[in-house]
Design a protein around this motif. Structure first.
Motif, PDB file in Angstrom:
ATOM      1  N   LEU A   1      15.770 -94.607  -5.762  1.00 58.47           N
ATOM      2  CA  LEU A   1      14.291 -95.082  -5.577  1.00 58.47           C
ATOM      3  C   LEU A   1      13.751 -93.744  -5.736  1.00 58.47           C
ATOM      4  O   LEU A   1      12.366 -93.858  -6.541  1.00 58.47           O
ATOM      5  N   PHE A   2      14.271 -92.726  -5.422  1.00 58.82           N
ATOM      6  CA  PHE A   2      13.709 -91.222  -5.934  1.00 58.82           C
ATOM      7  C   PHE A   2      14.666 -90.333  -5.995  1.00 58.82           C
ATOM      8  O   PHE A   2      15.667 -90.517  -5.164  1.00 58.82           O
ATOM      9  N   ASP A   3      14.354 -88.968  -6.035  1.00 63.50           N
ATOM     10  CA  ASP A   3      15.352 -87.876  -6.161  1.00 63.50           C
ATOM     11  C   ASP A   3      15.292 -87.316  -4.500  1.00 63.50           C
ATOM     12  O   ASP A   3      14.416 -86.579  -4.005  1.00 63.50           O
ATOM     13  N   GLN A   4      16.317 -87.749  -3.916  1.00 62.59           N
ATOM     14  CA  GLN A   4      16.484 -87.398  -2.509  1.00 62.59           C
ATOM     15  C   GLN A   4      16.489 -85.938  -2.158  1.00 62.59           C
ATOM     16  O   GLN A   4      15.750 -85.449  -1.192  1.00 62.59           O
ATOM     17  N   ALA A   5      17.180 -85.085  -3.064  1.00 63.64           N
ATOM     18  CA  ALA A   5      17.213 -83.676  -2.932  1.00 63.64           C
ATOM     19  C   ALA A   5      15.796 -83.227  -2.825  1.00 63.64           C
ATOM     20  O   ALA A   5      15.379 -82.032  -1.984  1.00 63.64           O
ATOM     21  N   LYS A   6      15.067 -83.510  -3.951  1.00 70.33           N
ATOM     22  CA  LYS A   6      13.665 -83.097  -4.232  1.00 70.33           C
ATOM     23  C   LYS A   6      12.789 -83.506  -3.151  1.00 70.33           C
ATOM     24  O   LYS A   6      11.974 -82.600  -2.405  1.00 70.33           O
ATOM     25  N   LEU A   7      12.801 -84.742  -2.609  1.00 77.84           N
ATOM     26  CA  LEU A   7      12.095 -85.280  -1.506  1.00 77.84           C
ATOM     27  C   LEU A   7      12.548 -84.477   0.012  1.00 77.84           C
ATOM     28  O   LEU A   7      11.368 -83.990   0.601  1.00 77.84           O
ATOM     29  N   ALA A   8      13.862 -84.173   0.233  1.00 81.19           N
ATOM     30  CA  ALA A   8      14.048 -83.486   1.237  1.00 81.19           C
ATOM     31  C   ALA A   8      13.651 -82.157   1.408  1.00 81.19           C
ATOM     32  O   ALA A   8      13.250 -81.555   2.532  1.00 81.19           O
ATOM     33  N   ALA A   9      13.541 -81.366   0.325  1.00 78.49           N
ATOM     34  CA  ALA A   9      13.112 -80.094   0.171  1.00 78.49           C
ATOM     35  C   ALA A   9      11.644 -80.161   0.234  1.00 78.49           C
ATOM     36  O   ALA A   9      10.975 -79.288   0.988  1.00 78.49           O
ATOM     37  N   ALA A  10      10.757 -81.081  -0.291  1.00 81.76           N
ATOM     38  CA  ALA A  10       9.215 -81.162  -0.219  1.00 81.76           C
ATOM     39  C   ALA A  10       8.871 -81.442   1.214  1.00 81.76           C
ATOM     40  O   ALA A  10       7.866 -80.909   1.904  1.00 81.76           O
ATOM     41  N   LEU A  11       9.450 -82.367   1.965  1.00 80.91           N
ATOM     42  CA  LEU A  11       9.293 -82.756   3.192  1.00 80.91           C
ATOM     43  C   LEU A  11       9.574 -81.425   4.324  1.00 80.91           C
ATOM     44  O   LEU A  11       9.218 -81.384   5.180  1.00 80.91           O
ATOM     45  N   SER A  12      10.829 -80.899   3.794  1.00 82.36           N
ATOM     46  CA  SER A  12      10.915 -79.656   4.788  1.00 82.36           C
ATOM     47  C   SER A  12       9.822 -78.590   4.587  1.00 82.36           C
ATOM     48  O   SER A  12       9.440 -78.352   5.711  1.00 82.36           O
ATOM     49  N   ASP A  13       9.285 -78.355   3.324  1.00 82.53           N
ATOM     50  CA  ASP A  13       8.203 -77.516   3.394  1.00 82.53           C
ATOM     51  C   ASP A  13       6.834 -77.935   3.890  1.00 82.53           C
ATOM     52  O   ASP A  13       6.218 -77.408   4.640  1.00 82.53           O
ATOM     53  N   ALA A  14       6.762 -79.282   4.059  1.00 84.64           N
ATOM     54  CA  ALA A  14       5.385 -79.905   4.468  1.00 84.64           C
ATOM     55  C   ALA A  14       5.531 -79.910   6.109  1.00 84.64           C
ATOM     56  O   ALA A  14       4.433 -79.745   6.575  1.00 84.64           O
ATOM     57  N   GLY A  15       6.745 -80.405   6.693  1.00 81.04           N
ATOM     58  CA  GLY A  15       6.656 -80.426   7.978  1.00 81.04           C
ATOM     59  C   GLY A  15       7.244 -79.192   8.758  1.00 81.04           C
ATOM     60  O   GLY A  15       7.002 -79.081  10.058  1.00 81.04           O
ATOM     61  N   GLY A  16       7.729 -78.147   8.006  1.00 79.91           N
ATOM     62  CA  GLY A  16       8.079 -76.979   8.849  1.00 79.91           C
ATOM     63  C   GLY A  16       9.591 -77.237   9.520  1.00 79.91           C
ATOM     64  O   GLY A  16       9.872 -76.065  10.174  1.00 79.91           O
ATOM     65  N   LYS A  17      10.080 -78.209   9.036  1.00 84.71           N
ATOM     66  CA  LYS A  17      11.501 -78.259   9.827  1.00 84.71           C
ATOM     67  C   LYS A  17      12.399 -78.733   8.655  1.00 84.71           C
ATOM     68  O   LYS A  17      11.999 -79.537   7.683  1.00 84.71           O
ATOM     69  N   PRO A  18      13.634 -78.258   8.860  1.00 82.88           N
ATOM     70  CA  PRO A  18      14.556 -78.867   7.718  1.00 82.88           C
ATOM     71  C   PRO A  18      14.730 -80.390   7.682  1.00 82.88           C
ATOM     72  O   PRO A  18      15.117 -80.882   8.841  1.00 82.88           O
ATOM     73  N   VAL A  19      14.664 -80.815   6.399  1.00 81.96           N
ATOM     74  CA  VAL A  19      15.160 -82.371   6.422  1.00 81.96           C
ATOM     75  C   VAL A  19      16.411 -82.559   5.515  1.00 81.96           C
ATOM     76  O   VAL A  19      16.619 -81.877   4.550  1.00 81.96           O
ATOM     77  N   ASP A  20      17.489 -83.192   6.148  1.00 78.28           N
ATOM     78  CA  ASP A  20      18.682 -83.170   5.487  1.00 78.28           C
ATOM     79  C   ASP A  20      18.644 -84.395   4.554  1.00 78.28           C
ATOM     80  O   ASP A  20      18.262 -85.584   4.606  1.00 78.28           O
ATOM     81  N   THR A  21      19.033 -84.095   3.301  1.00 78.02           N
ATOM     82  CA  THR A  21      19.163 -84.913   2.180  1.00 78.02           C
ATOM     83  C   THR A  21      19.819 -86.307   2.382  1.00 78.02           C
ATOM     84  O   THR A  21      19.555 -87.461   1.816  1.00 78.02           O
ATOM     85  N   LYS A  22      20.619 -86.016   3.265  1.00 82.70           N
ATOM     86  CA  LYS A  22      21.559 -87.396   3.541  1.00 82.70           C
ATOM     87  C   LYS A  22      21.189 -88.222   4.679  1.00 82.70           C
ATOM     88  O   LYS A  22      21.663 -89.218   4.816  1.00 82.70           O
ATOM     89  N   LYS A  23      20.334 -87.729   5.277  1.00 85.92           N
ATOM     90  CA  LYS A  23      19.591 -88.296   6.259  1.00 85.92           C
ATOM     91  C   LYS A  23      18.105 -88.389   6.368  1.00 85.92           C
ATOM     92  O   LYS A  23      17.606 -88.074   7.472  1.00 85.92           O
ATOM     93  N   LEU A  24      17.586 -88.867   5.379  1.00 87.13           N
ATOM     94  CA  LEU A  24      16.092 -88.728   4.971  1.00 87.13           C
ATOM     95  C   LEU A  24      15.436 -89.716   6.222  1.00 87.13           C
ATOM     96  O   LEU A  24      15.739 -90.850   6.257  1.00 87.13           O
ATOM     97  N   PRO A  25      14.422 -89.370   7.098  1.00 88.44           N
ATOM     98  CA  PRO A  25      14.116 -90.165   8.005  1.00 88.44           C
ATOM     99  C   PRO A  25      12.946 -90.914   7.404  1.00 88.44           C
ATOM    100  O   PRO A  25      11.749 -91.493   8.060  1.00 88.44           O
ATOM    101  N   VAL A  26      12.983 -91.540   6.252  1.00 88.59           N
ATOM    102  CA  VAL A  26      12.049 -92.332   5.522  1.00 88.59           C
ATOM    103  C   VAL A  26      12.040 -93.809   6.011  1.00 88.59           C
ATOM    104  O   VAL A  26      12.924 -94.453   6.086  1.00 88.59           O
ATOM    105  N   THR A  27      10.783 -94.180   6.434  1.00 87.21           N
ATOM    106  CA  THR A  27      10.785 -95.525   6.888  1.00 87.21           C
ATOM    107  C   THR A  27       9.929 -96.574   5.918  1.00 87.21           C
ATOM    108  O   THR A  27       9.738 -97.631   6.307  1.00 87.21           O
ATOM    109  N   GLY A  28       9.242 -95.841   5.163  1.00 86.88           N
ATOM    110  CA  GLY A  28       8.218 -96.516   4.262  1.00 86.88           C
ATOM    111  C   GLY A  28       8.086 -95.878   2.814  1.00 86.88           C
ATOM    112  O   GLY A  28       8.290 -94.761   2.722  1.00 86.88           O
ATOM    113  N   TYR A  29       8.001 -96.739   1.681  1.00 85.38           N
ATOM    114  CA  TYR A  29       7.711 -96.502   0.500  1.00 85.38           C
ATOM    115  C   TYR A  29       6.809 -97.206  -0.245  1.00 85.38           C
ATOM    116  O   TYR A  29       6.773 -98.234  -0.132  1.00 85.38           O
ATOM    117  N   GLU A  30       5.678 -96.295  -0.966  1.00 89.38           N
ATOM    118  CA  GLU A  30       4.818 -97.032  -2.028  1.00 89.38           C
ATOM    119  C   GLU A  30       4.654 -96.164  -3.126  1.00 89.38           C
ATOM    120  O   GLU A  30       4.364 -94.908  -3.056  1.00 89.38           O
TER     121      GLU A  30
END
Length: 778
Positions: A90-119
């Motif tokens: 659906l998307f590049d999970q590693a890139k999204l995890a890194a971007a979400l980590s930067d945005a939220g200030g907390k590390p986001v695990d690539t293998k456990k992305l807390p994504v509940t919606g996509y558009e």
């Protein structure tokens, strides 16, 4: 007590009883390793061991959908092309995890992305929902980035109801309805006369009170159907938070059974562009639904009993009487507000418009309506003529229920629906998928496999994703044709080899006879994985009496059902039984204890347990425990008071022990309107648990959150007061500041419940203060 559709309001409670000398003689001491073995079977430990269990998909358009595929390497977000059957990330999970980590200030695990919606957005960026927050992410840039959507457009933070064209959202501010432009954030006030406790679109059922707007957009996004909700005369509920210093008072409107003044709604239609409010020409309506005990049944805040014509000129809706016995199908002129009552239905007990969804439909193109009724003892669909309000004919007939209408195609005059009990030889709780012509004829079974089918239709209705499973067989998910049910492409086949390797065993479905000696009851049994048939095991009955749901809670595959298997590991046989008075079966089955809430399926629980004890020498009927939450807490205390020689130990959580201290709608539907005789006695006296507290013989624990805004804690304190006055020994656990669910205190309450049954029902010694460390909240 309440649950949202699909998610029941009342949960279970546990009560525990006194031990005989023989029980105490067993006396072994359990260690932390015994509790750790039990904890292995909690859902947070078992669910991650199930691979490729795809049960939920999200359609992007008529030909594409996305889903999460989990395996030993983590979660994989996948997009599938329904035309070719091919899948891509659906998307590049590693890139999204890194971007979400930067945005939220907390590390986001690539293998456990807390994504509940996509558009996907038109500009190439993507909109990602992470629980309740939204991010706009650019993964195509040299350095991927995500920005909190709220910072892009400065708006209020009130939750909005999105328009069909996705350009606007309606929200509540200061008791009035406002409009927010999604792109610019510009806000416009639509109503001006909303005042405190007489506001527009407000969401307050007493037991539920949120900031969501309850409304229905017209298909062209130009009009809004909603209401002005009058709570000015409705009584208040009060709770006090525990804190250092002056207490904090929480106060909100909460109508009670028998109140002269309850919450009412005045229906309106709002022309968005003109900001014009047209009040429908009718008296105020009851705050009721044809399906549940709130005006809005779904978790999305939609208004289930209101349906627009495609051209927006008319609006169909159903009004429900306070006692749920009388329904009126009505059509309003959106321009003038003139209302016409087309037909009505009156029933002797209570009316419901489906099992899982509101199933009536409006067909203005042919001047017809689909109506759901249980008039032949089963939930079937009927076709009405809207010219004269006369019945044309039955669309479906015979035994078995239409549970959810999922799609209607007015052009081909076809209805697609989920149903139960309509196929001979198939478990009556297994949901199957059918289509039928509006003009009658035999429904076509699209999912013939004997399993529980979870169905997600494509937007155009040509295809559906079917996840079929049973309590003992994990899901097989496929893309199928909505025309004939044939498989178009496989999606996933669940693999439970890792789960089995961890020692998991499936629950054991069983069938027993009900109180009448004739009707089949269906249940689940959980045995210790170290089961020894030469031993005698105490038995624990998990109970949720309904009437809006049952103890078993669905027949799809689950890696853990509550903590039933975990408790079994501590040396118990654990059972859950759907007694008479719970839904999904015939109308007569559901009506079994109408106007007698105190029944709580207990006669069925007792006879079922006795049958199990007779069939299995390893069940010790001298050591029977019971537990439940909410409605199950009520039933648990009732079990200990009404069957004091049978149930020895009970654990009753958050029970609605006297429904006169609970919100009006739930009990007035199942017990009837409050009636008081000249002698002062009422039709609610027998359902009040405190009146029977003097009968207690066994060991009982009462549990309640002190800030429970669903079932107020006074319900449990009434029982406490009666037990004290009867000089009875009992146990009490009040959880400071906890709501109806115990949130971060849940691990503690769970462990204490395990301790209670281990000590008082099994006669053993629990380890001291074991901590459920792996709990998700920890």
């Amino acid at each position: 007590m309440h649950s949202m559709i699909g998610k029941p309001r009342l949960l279970g409670a546990v009560v525990m009883g006194l031990l005989s000398g023989g029980v105490a003689a067993q006396g072994r001491t359990l260690g932390a390793s015994d509790y750790a073995q039990a904890e292995r079977f909690m859902s947070y430990n078992t669910v991650p061991l199930v691979d490729h269990a795809v049960t939920e998909v999200h359609w992007l358009d008529d030909a594409h959908f996305w889903y999460v595929d989990h395996d030993a390497n983590g979660d994989h977000f996948v997009r599938m092309d329904a035309t070719s059957g091919k899948t891509v990330p659906l998307f590049d999970q590693a890139k999204l995890a890194a971007a979400l980590s930067d945005a939220g200030g907390k590390p986001v695990d690539t293998k456990k992305l807390p994504v509940t919606g996509y558009e996907a957005r038109a500009d190439g960026r993507i909109d990602i929902a992470v629980r309740s927050k939204h991010y706009v992410c650019d993964l195509a840039a040299a350095t991927a980035s995500c920005v909190d959507r709220a910072t892009l457009v400065k708006t209020g933070d009130e939750p909005g109801a999105l328009s069909p064209d996705k350009k606007s959202e309606a929200f509540i501010r200061d008791w009035n309805l406002w409009l927010r432009d999604v792109a610019s954030g510009e806000e416009t006030q639509l109503t001006t006369d909303g005042v405190e406790n007489f506001g527009y679109a407000t969401d307050n059922a007493g037991w539920k009170h949120t900031d969501k707007a309850i409304l229905e957009w017209s298909p062209d996004s130009k009009q809004i159907a909603t209401f002005q909700q009058d709570q000015r005369k409705t009584g208040d509920m009060y709770l006090i938070k525990t804190r250092v210093g002056h207490p904090e008072l929480e106060k909100w409107k909460y109508p009670l059974v028998g109140d002269k003044d309850v919450t009412m709604i005045e229906r309106v239609i709002i022309d968005v562009a003109a900001k014009k409010v047209t009040r429908l020409q009718m008296p105020p309506d009851q705050h009721r639904s044809t399906l549940c005990d709130d005006v809005s049944c779904g978790p999305d805040g939609g208004w289930d009993d209101v349906k627009w014509a495609p051209d927006g000129r008319t609006l169909a809706f159903v009004s429900t009487s306070r006692d749920h016995k009388h329904e009126w199908f009505r059509i309003a002129d959106a321009r003038t507000g003139k209302v016409r009552t087309v037909f009505e239905e009156k029933v002797p007990t209570y009316y419901e418009s489906g099992n899982g969804a509101v199933n009536w439909r409006y067909l203005p193109e042919t001047n017809e309506a689909i109506w759901f009724s249980e008039r032949n003892n089963w939930g079937n669909l009927y076709l009405y003529d809207l010219t004269d309000g006369k019945l044309k004919h039955a669309i479906t007939t015979g035994e078995g229920n239409v549970t959810e209408v999922l799609k209607l195609d007015p052009k081909t005059r076809t209805v697609w629906f989920r149903g139960v009990g309509r196929t001979a030889g198939v478990n009556p709780y297994y949901q199957q998928f059918f289509k039928v012509s509006l003009d009658g004829g035999k429904p076509v079974l699209l999912t013939p496999e004997a399993a529980d089918h979870t169905v997600t239709l494509s937007p155009d209705g040509r295809l559906f994703v079917d996840a079929r499973s049973t309590p003992t067989a994990p899901p097989v998910t496929a893309l199928r044709s909505a025309d004939d049910g044939r498989t178009v492409a496989p999606i996933a086949t669940a693999d439970i080899s890792r789960l089995k390797a961890a020692g998991w065993v499936p629950p054991i479905p069983f069938t027993v006879k009900a109180r009448d000696g004739k009707t089949d009851l269906y249940g689940m049994m959980f045995k210790p994985t170290s089961f020894d048939a030469s031993k005698k095991y105490p038995i624990v009955d998990y109970i949720y009496p309904g009437p809006q749901t049952g103890s078993v809670r669905g027949r799809s595959f689950l890696a853990a059902r509550s903590d039933h298997q975990a408790m079994a590991e501590l040396g118990f046989i654990v059972v859950a039984i759907d007694g008479m008075g719970t839904p999904w079966r015939s109308k007569a089955f559901h009506d079994a204890y109408f106007q007698h809430i105190e029944d709580n399926t207990l006669p069925d629980q007792v006879t079922a347990l006795k049958q199990l004890g007779k069939a299995h020498s390893w069940i010790d009927l001298d050591r029977v425990g019971v537990w439940g939450h909410s409605g199950g807490g009520n039933a648990t205390a009732g079990a200990m008071f009404h069957y004091p020689d049978f149930f020895k130990v009970g654990w009753a959580e958050s029970g609605n022990h006297d429904n006169r201290n609970y919100e009006d709608d739930w009990a007035e539907k199942w017990q009837g309107l409050l009636e008081t005789g000249k002698d002062g006695k009422t039709n609610y006296d027998a359902q009040a648990n405190q009146s029977f507290a003097k009968n207690l013989k066994g060991r009982l624990m009462l549990v309640h959150g002190t800030m429970d805004d669903n079932v107020p804690p006074s319900n449990t304190l009434l029982v406490v007061d009666a037990l004290i006055k009867a000089n009875k020994d009992f146990d009490l656990l009040m959880i400071p500041n906890a709501r109806h669910g115990y949130a971060e205190s849940t691990p503690y309450a769970t462990r204490r419940r395990w301790d209670y049954f281990v000590q008082y029902l099994a006669g053993n010694t629990p380890p001291k203060e074991y901590e459920l460390k792996a709990w998700p909240w920890k």
